[in-house]
Design a protein around this motif. Sequence first.
Motif: not given
Length: 215
Positions: A12-13, A39-44, A50-55
Amino acid sequence: ASLDLVDIAGLVKGASQGEGLGNAFLSNIREMNALAHVVRCFEDENIIHVNGSVDPVRDAEIIETELLLSDLDSLERKFDKTKRLAKNGDKKLKFEAELLEKLVNHCGEGFWANSLDYNAEELEVLKTFHLLTNKPILYVANISEEDIANDNTNKNLEALINYASSKNSSVVKVCASIEQEISTLSKEEEKLFLAEYNLNESGLNKIVKTSFNLL
């Protein structure tokens, strides 16, 4: 030849300052020969990020900043100590201090240690520092079942591929939910299961092969 894959919980940061698993995590990977970054690359919407959005690029940069900050802290402390010891005239320590100073300046400007040019003697000393930013890195893109079955490239995956390319690194596509299912199957069942998704081999196999090439 054999390859050991060590699964370590996410970073984590603020880890370089002790957040999350912090230094315990970082010390676990210093002895590794390479890093594989999942690294997550899917939307669901049902799976919270954990960071609120997929990036994926943002996620990769957060991790790599923490690795760089950890290395910089290690280099600065080692440089201060080695510089003091080198005052006795020891040529070996003087050489090491000069290399450490070069690395402190380079990493302090935001660059990874592996982006510097080294001569043969420097490379031998560099190995003893076990720097995180001197390791080759492989990006593992975790994509959806639909994307992996149809060999789709969504915007998140495309962004990660471009990011990895800018760092002369590779991307391996896997689907974690499929890999989890495979782990419970026999070899024969695995073949039938993979065929349902138009896959010739598991993501784990692809990671192993790419890792061998990386090393």
